[in-house]
Scaffold this motif. Structure first.
Motif: not given
Length: 228
Positions: A40-48, A85-92
């Motif tokens: 999920q971090l990989a996807q978030a980084l690609r879409g940031a 983004l890693w910390l955001d994933l903790e909540q989502t």
């Protein structure tokens, strides 16, 4: 979740390591919840926002994430964005969709199933039941286009790769190699043990996206007697 260790592969690539699983299929697999979050971090980084200006590639692996930067990008900027983004994933946190793959086990499509039975001491039907029982996780793609390393195999089904690879394995072959199971998306030489066959198309270069499976997807095999 563990904090990653950070190493520089070269002047433009950073490896975030959350463990030391070793090569795919040859050592212990990372915890599935951790691996899902890495994907999920990989996807978030690609879409940031601004990602294309900072990163050439974002490649998840078992227990790690490779970040390949654009030239002249400052590594600290990439790491700060990854941390946020890693910390955001903790909540989502989101649960990936479950993909079902029909498989015809044994026979001409699964010539190594009897060998696996002899190796494990398990009845063929027991092997099929155990192979279909888990929800597998696509930990990463590698080896060839569309080939997914699926974590979650019942340890009782683990078997070392063949000492002499087969010259040609048909597309759609379902196989086991070490602690991993996977599906050959195209005809190729290979050293995993073939236990079944699926008609699901794993890779289509004309499709969008071309790969049926992505890192972080969940998968379950469903045994069928014939393939339509």
């Amino acid at each position: 979740m563990p904090e990653p260790s950070i190493s520089y592969v070269n002047e433009s690539a950073i490896l975030l390591s959350f463990g030391a699983p070793g090569q795919a299929g040859e050592a212990a697999q990372p915890d599935q919840s951790l691996q899902i979050r890495i994907c999920q971090l990989a996807q978030a980084l690609r879409g940031a926002p601004g990602s294309a200006q900072m990163l050439l590639e974002v490649v998840p692996g078992p227990g790690n994430l490779l970040l390949v930067m654009q030239r002249e990008v400052i590594a600290e900027q990439v790491l700060q964005q990854a941390e946020a983004l890693w910390l955001d994933l903790e909540q989502t946190r989101e649960t990936p969709a479950l993909i079902e793959i029909p498989v015809c086990y044994g026979g001409k499509g699964g010539p190594d199933l009897p060998q696996l039975s002899r190796h494990t001491g398990l009845d063929v039907n027991d092997i099929i039941d155990r192979h279909c029982a888990p929800e597998y996780l696509v930990q990463c793609l590698g080896f060839m286009a569309g080939f997914a390393y699926l974590g979650g195999l019942d340890p009782s089904l683990a078997i070392a790769r063949k000492k002499t690879p087969a010259a040609r394995i048909p597309a759609g072959s379902v196989a086991i190699g070490g602690l991993y199971t996977g599906i050959y998306p195209s005809a190729t030489p290979g050293g995993w043990h073939i236990i079944g066959q699926t008609r699901s198309r794993l890779f289509d270069p004309l499709a969008s996206p071309p790969c049926l499976l992505r890192p972080g997807d969940r998968l379950r095999f469903v045994a069928v007697e014939t393939l339509s």
